[in-house]
Design an enzyme around this catalytic site. Structure first.
Site, PDB file in Angstrom:
ATOM      1  N   GLY B  29       7.367  -7.691   9.220  1.00  9.81           N
ATOM      2  CA  GLY B  29       6.100  -8.356   9.781  1.00  9.81           C
ATOM      3  C   GLY B  29       5.982  -9.828   9.901  1.00  9.81           C
ATOM      4  O   GLY B  29       5.117 -10.329  10.257  1.00  9.81           O
ATOM      5  N   CYS B 237     -12.156  16.448  22.089  1.00 11.41           N
ATOM      6  CA  CYS B 237     -12.021  16.119  23.637  1.00 11.41           C
ATOM      7  C   CYS B 237     -12.589  17.174  24.185  1.00 11.41           C
ATOM      8  O   CYS B 237     -12.552  18.262  24.068  1.00 11.41           O
ATOM      9  CB  CYS B 237     -10.392  16.376  23.720  1.00 11.41           C
ATOM     10  N   CYS B 240      -9.296  19.272  26.323  1.00 12.14           N
ATOM     11  CA  CYS B 240      -8.513  20.099  25.437  1.00 12.14           C
ATOM     12  C   CYS B 240      -9.001  20.495  23.898  1.00 12.14           C
ATOM     13  O   CYS B 240      -8.320  21.291  23.223  1.00 12.14           O
ATOM     14  CB  CYS B 240      -7.222  19.504  25.188  1.00 12.14           C
ATOM     15  N   CYS B 262      -8.982  12.805  25.456  1.00  9.86           N
ATOM     16  CA  CYS B 262      -7.929  12.199  24.671  1.00  9.86           C
ATOM     17  C   CYS B 262      -7.214  10.887  25.346  1.00  9.86           C
ATOM     18  O   CYS B 262      -7.085  11.067  26.564  1.00  9.86           O
ATOM     19  CB  CYS B 262      -6.601  13.273  24.350  1.00  9.86           C
ATOM     20  N   CYS B 268      -2.839  15.681  25.354  1.00 12.59           N
ATOM     21  CA  CYS B 268      -3.910  16.282  26.086  1.00 12.59           C
ATOM     22  C   CYS B 268      -3.373  17.490  26.817  1.00 12.59           C
ATOM     23  O   CYS B 268      -3.636  18.750  26.737  1.00 12.59           O
ATOM     24  CB  CYS B 268      -4.946  15.480  26.604  1.00 12.59           C
TER      25      CYS B 268
END
Lengths: 186, 289
Positions: B29, B237, B240, B262, B268
């Site tokens: 980090g 979606c 899909c 997506c 997808c």
């Protein structure tokens, strides 16, 4: 200059260094994992793995400290020829190389509160390296792992100073493992 | 191969970047400064991610690039071709086949494995930058672990909007120490920051590299009474039918018609190949363009 000094570098530098770095990075990201490296043939007493780490990470911008166990002409000449890294006292080192007993950990830079990255990376040469040893936990480790460490206390002290601290690479023959400052031992 | 050095950058530059990556992994980090190079693409196009990828790639890798989840945008295609040309690596659009994935603003829907590396392109690496413009000050704040300002910002979100309105680049705390900008991924992706793969972040213009090792604790900042909530469009979606993926909203005509699909194109497409069909989708055909 002896021929031995000129030999033992990476045969194909960009390619060998890319594989070597991936191995070192994997070790640093997954403390306790032991990875195989190859491509360097440094003079004794340097291990192949220590040679690979030095060739991969050191250059004229990285002052390196040799502990007494490794401060000898053939090692100095080899590192100078292949990397150009200057040799310095422990307190100025970005990298340090030596056997555990020869390294004086208290002398190395730990980084500063504002720049904790300005700390030494210590390459510790080991006679053996295995998973038979101390329990380690922390970032990069799924629950826990074990590694044969030369000491426990020193790494506890080191981890307690986070985000300051030293990062270690243990080398043995052509294998290496790492222990960053985030790893909690014992 | 080409006349470029392997993966374009010279060896000394790669060593410098590699050292920064190792320190980044050792201090999860924390943003490690590095001497970012001019790349043959403008800042803002992923020069940080490209330099990290160049330092990480080996000839054996299979490389995937996504831009907002999509493999087929200009940015993704050009970076993929760049490493195809300069590193000779294999490329793929399938998440499961890739060993190194460079990404702009998404984490793939499919969970990454331990042997996969995710490289993020980061525009502004400093999470406190828009609250405190001075680098000297923000560096001091990180050193002192003084992150009150960030909580004030999230609190002001709540007082103005009734909720934490930050929807992307949602700040996280890594391993209980450094507050980090996960790059502008939607906050829907934040829970995936704790993963089995290695995550590397490169900011070229701002000259910073940072990292999250596998299995590292990553906590999205929040309040006890306003807990962090990963959000997405409340829809499935349309292509899909997936209800668990992050969605893009597309305007499809002049009459206000719209569809959700997506954002992860590989996810997808894989689902459509498996026979899933959304509300506006058509069954997948092998020869369809």
């Amino acid at each position: 200059m002896q021929a031995q000094v000129l030999e033992g570098g990476f045969a194909d530098l960009p390619i060998d260094a890319s594989y070597a770095f991936r191995a070192v990075m994997t070790a640093m990201a997954r403390p306790g994992d032991i990875v195989d490296v190859s491509g360097a043939k440094p003079p004794s007493p340097m291990s192949v793995a220590a040679g690979v780490v030095v060739l991969t990470l050191c250059d004229p911008e990285t002052p390196i400290h040799l502990a007494l166990s490794h401060d000898m002409p053939q090692v100095r000449d080899w590192i100078t020829f292949h990397t150009g890294a200057p040799f310095v006292a422990a307190q100025d080192a970005m990298f340090a190389l030596g056997a555990w007993d020869a390294l004086s950990l208290a002398d190395f830079p730990l980084g500063t509160a504002e720049y904790p990255d300005r700390s030494a990376t210590v390459i510790v040469e080991r006679q053996s390296l295995s998973h038979d040893g101390v329990v380690m936990r922390g970032p990069g480790i799924k629950e826990k792992t074990t590694l044969s460490l030369p000491d426990t206390r020193a790494f506890e002290t080191n981890a307690a100073q986070f985000p300051l601290g030293l990062d270690f690479i243990f080398t043995c023959d052509d294998r290496l493992a790492a222990l960053p400052r985030t790893t909690r031992v014992g | 191969m080409s006349d470029y050095n392997f993966a374009y950058l010279d060896e000394q530059t790669k060593r410098m970047i590699r050292r920064a990556i190792l320190k980044g992994l050792a201090i999860p980090g924390y943003q490690v400064p590095f001497a970012s190079r001019e790349m043959p693409m403008p800042y803002g196009w992923g020069t940080g991610g490209v330099q990290v990828s160049a330092a990480v790639l080996t000839p054996d890798d299979t490389f995937k690039v996504i831009d907002q989840g999509a493999d087929d945008t200009t940015n993704a295609v050009s970076i993929r071709r760049f490493f195809q040309k300069t590193a000779g690596v294999a490329v793929t659009e399938a998440t499961s086949e890739a060993s190194v994935i460079q990404t702009r603003h998404r984490i793939p829907e499919q969970d990454l494995r331990a042997d996969q590396i995710l490289v993020y392109q980061v525009p502004i690496p400093e999470p406190l930058r828009f609250l405190e413009p001075s680098e000297v000050e923000t560096r001091k704040m990180h050193a002192l672990e003084e992150y009150g300002l960030m909580h004030v910002k999230l609190y002001e979100d709540i007082s103005q909007h009734g909720d934490i309105a930050t929807a992307y680049a949602y700040p996280v705390k890594v391993e209980g120490r450094y507050v980090m900008d996960p790059s502008p991924i939607p906050k829907f992706d934040n829970p995936k920051l704790e993963m089995a793969g290695i995550q590397l972040f490169g900011a070229g213009r701002e000259q910073r590299i940072y990292a999250i090792p596998p299995y590292t604790q990553v906590v999205s900042l929040d309040f006890d009474d306003y807990p962090f909530q990963p959000t997405k469009a409340d829809h499935a979606c349309d292509l899909c039918g997936a209800e668990d993926s992050y969605l893009d909203e597309l305007i499809v005509d002049d009459a206000g018609g719209r569809m959700f699909m997506c954002s992860d194109t590989d996810y997808c497409a894989t689902r459509r190949k498996q026979g899933h069909v959304g509300a506006q989708g058509v069954p997948y055909k092998e020869d369809a363009a």
